[in-house]
Design an enzyme around this catalytic site. Structure first.
Site, PDB file in Angstrom:
ATOM      1  N   ASN A   7       0.839  -1.202   0.000  1.00  0.00           N
ATOM      2  CA  ASN A   7       0.000   0.000   0.000  1.00  0.00           C
ATOM      3  C   ASN A   7       0.878   1.257   0.000  1.00  0.00           C
ATOM      4  O   ASN A   7       1.950   1.297   0.612  1.00  0.00           O
ATOM      5  CB  ASN A   7      -1.026  -0.003   1.140  1.00  0.00           C
ATOM      6  CG  ASN A   7      -0.450  -0.270   2.509  1.00  0.00           C
ATOM      7  OD1 ASN A   7       0.570  -0.920   2.656  1.00  0.00           O
ATOM      8  ND2 ASN A   7      -1.114   0.225   3.536  1.00  0.00           N
ATOM      9  N   GLU A  47       0.211   5.148   0.710  1.00  0.00           N
ATOM     10  CA  GLU A  47      -0.752   6.160   1.168  1.00  0.00           C
ATOM     11  C   GLU A  47      -0.314   7.568   0.746  1.00  0.00           C
ATOM     12  O   GLU A  47       0.809   7.776   0.268  1.00  0.00           O
ATOM     13  CB  GLU A  47      -0.918   6.054   2.687  1.00  0.00           C
ATOM     14  CG  GLU A  47      -1.484   4.690   3.070  1.00  0.00           C
ATOM     15  CD  GLU A  47      -1.725   4.528   4.568  1.00  0.00           C
ATOM     16  OE1 GLU A  47      -1.279   5.380   5.358  1.00  0.00           O
ATOM     17  OE2 GLU A  47      -2.367   3.528   4.933  1.00  0.00           O
ATOM     18  N   CYS A  75      -4.007   0.511  -2.576  1.00  0.00           N
ATOM     19  CA  CYS A  75      -3.871  -0.735  -1.815  1.00  0.00           C
ATOM     20  C   CYS A  75      -2.755  -1.603  -2.387  1.00  0.00           C
ATOM     21  O   CYS A  75      -2.371  -1.470  -3.557  1.00  0.00           O
ATOM     22  CB  CYS A  75      -5.176  -1.524  -1.854  1.00  0.00           C
ATOM     23  SG  CYS A  75      -6.495  -0.816  -0.851  1.00  0.00           S
ATOM     24  N   GLU A  81      -2.927  -4.737  -3.178  1.00  0.00           N
ATOM     25  CA  GLU A  81      -3.405  -5.567  -4.285  1.00  0.00           C
ATOM     26  C   GLU A  81      -3.371  -4.791  -5.599  1.00  0.00           C
ATOM     27  O   GLU A  81      -3.017  -5.332  -6.646  1.00  0.00           O
ATOM     28  CB  GLU A  81      -4.844  -6.038  -4.013  1.00  0.00           C
ATOM     29  CG  GLU A  81      -4.997  -6.938  -2.796  1.00  0.00           C
ATOM     30  CD  GLU A  81      -5.237  -6.177  -1.498  1.00  0.00           C
ATOM     31  OE1 GLU A  81      -4.755  -5.038  -1.360  1.00  0.00           O
ATOM     32  OE2 GLU A  81      -5.917  -6.743  -0.625  1.00  0.00           O
ATOM     33  N   CYS A 105     -10.088  -5.204   0.320  1.00  0.00           N
ATOM     34  CA  CYS A 105     -11.221  -4.286   0.429  1.00  0.00           C
ATOM     35  C   CYS A 105     -12.161  -4.508  -0.768  1.00  0.00           C
ATOM     36  O   CYS A 105     -11.821  -5.204  -1.736  1.00  0.00           O
ATOM     37  CB  CYS A 105     -10.732  -2.837   0.473  1.00  0.00           C
ATOM     38  SG  CYS A 105     -10.204  -2.194  -1.130  1.00  0.00           S
ATOM     39  N   CYS A 124     -10.733  -3.609  -4.191  1.00  0.00           N
ATOM     40  CA  CYS A 124      -9.707  -4.560  -4.658  1.00  0.00           C
ATOM     41  C   CYS A 124     -10.329  -5.878  -5.086  1.00  0.00           C
ATOM     42  O   CYS A 124      -9.817  -6.539  -5.991  1.00  0.00           O
ATOM     43  CB  CYS A 124      -8.650  -4.782  -3.582  1.00  0.00           C
ATOM     44  SG  CYS A 124      -7.511  -3.386  -3.487  1.00  0.00           S
TER      45      CYS A 124
HETATM   46  N1  THU Z   1      -5.170  -1.914   2.557  1.00  0.00           N
HETATM   47  C1  THU Z   1      -4.572  -2.656   1.578  1.00  0.00           C
HETATM   48  O1  THU Z   1      -3.541  -2.251   1.011  1.00  0.00           O
HETATM   49  N2  THU Z   1      -5.131  -3.833   1.245  1.00  0.00           N
HETATM   50  C2  THU Z   1      -6.184  -4.408   1.883  1.00  0.00           C
HETATM   51  O2  THU Z   1      -6.565  -5.519   1.522  1.00  0.00           O
HETATM   52  C3  THU Z   1      -6.837  -3.705   3.000  1.00  0.00           C
HETATM   53  C4  THU Z   1      -6.391  -2.311   3.215  1.00  0.00           C
HETATM   54  C5  THU Z   1      -4.524  -0.655   2.959  1.00  0.00           C
HETATM   55  C6  THU Z   1      -5.188   0.609   2.514  1.00  0.00           C
HETATM   56  C7  THU Z   1      -4.659   1.596   3.546  1.00  0.00           C
HETATM   57  O3  THU Z   1      -3.369   2.054   3.122  1.00  0.00           O
HETATM   58  C8  THU Z   1      -4.483   0.767   4.802  1.00  0.00           C
HETATM   59  O4  THU Z   1      -4.469  -0.587   4.368  1.00  0.00           O
HETATM   60  C9  THU Z   1      -5.588   0.965   5.831  1.00  0.00           C
HETATM   61  O5  THU Z   1      -6.834   0.817   5.255  1.00  0.00           O
END
Ligand code: THU
Length: 130
Positions: free
Chosen positions: A39, A41, A50, A52, A83, A86
């Site tokens: 991920n 941000e 994310c 994925e 999520c 994704c």
């Molecule tokens: N996140 C992912 O990268 N993948 C997931 O399957 C769940 C959530 C990340 C998004 C964000 O940067 C952090 O986790 C908190 O939501």
């Protein structure tokens, strides 16, 4: 390298200063190659991506088009599921029976198929009138 090691390693590179929740993902494509993502941000929160999505982007950029296996890992109390967004991104390149292995750093795992993760999904058939 195996999927678990690949996802665990790339997770360390996550840029997650806002949630402090690092996620790593690995995808095995039809070619057998493994693609990874973490991920990333952003201070403007919705602009983050994310793990994925990063792995899918790497797969497509490298020329693979079909994913056969997915693994996601985070330091979470229970195996971390992709999520909603994704899930839709993954089904674009996977099949209903494609396994998604969700992992914690403590070694807990749970496997679900893409069909189980996204029942009733929107697909191209919804855009064609019979
Ligand atoms: N996140 C992912 O990268 N993948 C997931 O399957 C769940 C959530 C990340 C998004 C964000 O940067 C952090 O986790 C908190 O939501």
């Amino acid at each position: 390298m195996d999927m678990l090691s690949a996802a665990t390693q790339v997770r360390e590179n996550a840029h997650a200063p806002y949630s402090r929740f690092k996620v790593g993902a690995a995808i095995r494509a039809a070619s057998g190659r493994i693609y990874v993502g973490c991920n990333v941000e952003n201070v403007a929160y919705p602009e983050g991506t994310c793990a994925e999505a990063g792995a899918i982007a790497a797969m497509i950029a490298a020329g693979d088009r079909q994913l056969n296996e997915v693994l996601v890992i985070a330091d979470s109390p229970a195996p971390v599921p992709p999520c909603g967004g994704c899930r839709q991104k993954l089904v674009e390149f996977g099949a209903g029976d494609t396994p998604v292995t969700m992992c914690t750093l403590d070694g807990a795992t749970r496997v679900m198929t893409l069909a189980e993760l996204l029942p009733g999904r929107f697909d191209a058939s919804h855009m064609a009138k019979a």
